[in-house]
Design an enzyme around this catalytic site. Sequence first.
Site, PDB file in Angstrom:
ATOM      1  CE1 TYR A 116      -3.656  -2.492   0.747  1.00 57.73           C
ATOM      2  CE2 TYR A 116      -2.574  -2.938   2.838  1.00 57.73           C
ATOM      3  CZ  TYR A 116      -3.533  -3.240   1.900  1.00 57.73           C
ATOM      4  OH  TYR A 116      -4.383  -4.290   2.126  1.00 57.73           O
ATOM      5  CE1 TYR A 119      -8.978  -4.950   1.591  1.00 59.04           C
ATOM      6  CE2 TYR A 119      -8.896  -5.997   3.745  1.00 59.04           C
ATOM      7  CZ  TYR A 119      -8.296  -5.680   2.547  1.00 59.04           C
ATOM      8  OH  TYR A 119      -7.010  -6.088   2.298  1.00 59.04           O
ATOM      9  CG  ASP A 170     -14.053 -11.095   6.662  1.00 62.73           C
ATOM     10  OD1 ASP A 170     -13.351 -11.408   7.648  1.00 62.73           O
ATOM     11  OD2 ASP A 170     -13.597 -10.523   5.651  1.00 62.73           O
ATOM     12  CE  LYS A 174      -6.609  -7.178   9.622  1.00 58.42           C
ATOM     13  NZ  LYS A 174      -7.649  -7.222   8.591  1.00 58.42           N
TER      14      LYS A 174
HETATM   15  C1  LIG Z   1      -7.646  -7.590   7.156  1.00 63.35           C
HETATM   16  C2  LIG Z   1      -8.907  -8.195   6.696  1.00 63.35           C
HETATM   17  C3  LIG Z   1      -8.919  -9.222   5.731  1.00 63.35           C
HETATM   18  C4  LIG Z   1      -7.671  -9.682   5.028  1.00 63.35           C
HETATM   19  O1  LIG Z   1      -6.789 -10.318   5.881  1.00 63.35           O
HETATM   20  P1  LIG Z   1      -5.244 -10.483   5.422  1.00 63.35           P
HETATM   21  O2  LIG Z   1      -4.646 -11.296   6.519  1.00 63.35           O
HETATM   22  O3  LIG Z   1      -4.687  -9.104   5.310  1.00 63.35           O
HETATM   23  O4  LIG Z   1      -5.270 -11.188   4.121  1.00 63.35           O
HETATM   24  C5  LIG Z   1     -10.122  -9.795   5.409  1.00 63.35           C
HETATM   25  N1  LIG Z   1     -11.270  -9.387   5.991  1.00 63.35           N
HETATM   26  C6  LIG Z   1     -11.294  -8.410   6.903  1.00 63.35           C
HETATM   27  C7  LIG Z   1     -12.590  -8.035   7.530  1.00 63.35           C
HETATM   28  C8  LIG Z   1     -10.124  -7.776   7.279  1.00 63.35           C
HETATM   29  O5  LIG Z   1     -10.164  -6.779   8.174  1.00 63.35           O
END
Ligand SMILES: *Cc1c(COP(=O)(O)O)cnc(C)c1O
Length: 429
Positions: free
Chosen positions: A8, A135, A241, A270
Amino acid sequence: MHPIWHPYTVQKSDLKEVHIAKAQSEFLYDIDGNSYIDAIASWWTSIHGHNHPFIVEAIVNQLQSLDHTILAGFVHTPAQRLAEKLIEFTDNHFYKVFYSDNGSCAVEVAIKIAIQHFKNQNINKTKIIHFSSSYHGDTIGAMSVGGDSAFNENFRTLFFDSPVFDAPDCYSCSWSSDKKRCKNECLEKLKFYFQREHNSIAAIILEPLIFGASGMKMYKEQVLLDLRTLCDKYNILLILDEVFTGFGRTGEKFAFMKAKIEPDIIAIAKGLTGGILPFAATLVTKKVYDPFYSDDVSKAFLHGHTMTGNPLASAAAIASIELFEKENRLAMVCELEKEYREFGQILEKKFPEKVKNIRFLGSVFAFELNQSASYLTNLSRAIFQNSLENGVILRPLGSTIYLTPPYTIQKNSLHKIFETILKLNCFCD
Ligand SMILES: *Cc1c(COP(=O)(O)O)cnc(C)c1O
């Protein structure tokens, strides 16, 4: 020029990276010994603070006996224990755990499982629905179900077709000006679409309660409840997600628990290892899994990543979950929320014209600067630099300034972050 190609990051620029040498708790230290409070927990991962000795020790211990092995045809205790722990930690709602290495992959896995779930039953449901503020990561599949953004623009031709609906956003609602009279009008279009097209829809994917990367846009639990009802009615899988919202971010272990709904699939990453090692997982219910239970190879899920289920990452994740429970992280998140409530009032009072949409949920605090700014303008960069000079790491998303600190952050560090925000140059005329 150094050979690292930063993520980025504009390549031709005078700005220099901050060279970090070590980390402890909520602090990062650069090579000159300056300290910075990590107000965003290193991309929202470091929930217990950096280098937590309990997790470090678990990794070191694991390394004495087994570094890595493939997970097809083989198994090892850390991966087994973690899967059991994850099922238990999600209140026994899920049945199977599929490992991968990052959030984007966990999402790709969720999407592929959803598609094959119906394929294995000879049901022709192939569409995945998403929302405009979503996202889900930067791989092609995850981008296909992501909202419009400058990040995705160059790759649009590669995306699979996924119908998109305007995202709910309770702090900047475009359907109803009166919150009290809200009847979830934001879902009306989707309802009609489901009614008409449900025979072709496999799943809907969204971030529960907070659309993170698009600017910490928050929406109420009732939206998720309504979506659950709709999905049940039309045999559509609900994929949440929880890559960002999982592990306490919203004030419950998972956002789906906060909303009291039962998703069919979740993606987590995460906070999974406490931000120490790359790791992710996709959890599915028995209903989702059942059509895969067959001796026919064409019904198997033929997907895997080389480092899948890595023992060190598994050991870190087990330790992280143990810490989470042992040191009552949810109580800490609750404390953060109280601090946010007070700080929000101060911010509002001090800059009524300059800030808007002050909001918080669990460990997440956010507001917008009252000026238009896209991610790519200089404003967020200026705020980053400005806060850095004060020993705090803020990394605004466009005009959205937000906090996602480690849950263990000390009160005086949190107050220093608040002071730094109040002193930002963008507030001085
Ligand atoms: C950060 C994030 C992702 C992507 O995860 P990466 O480990 O960076 O590939 C997917 N979904 C959400 C909601 C995120 O915050």
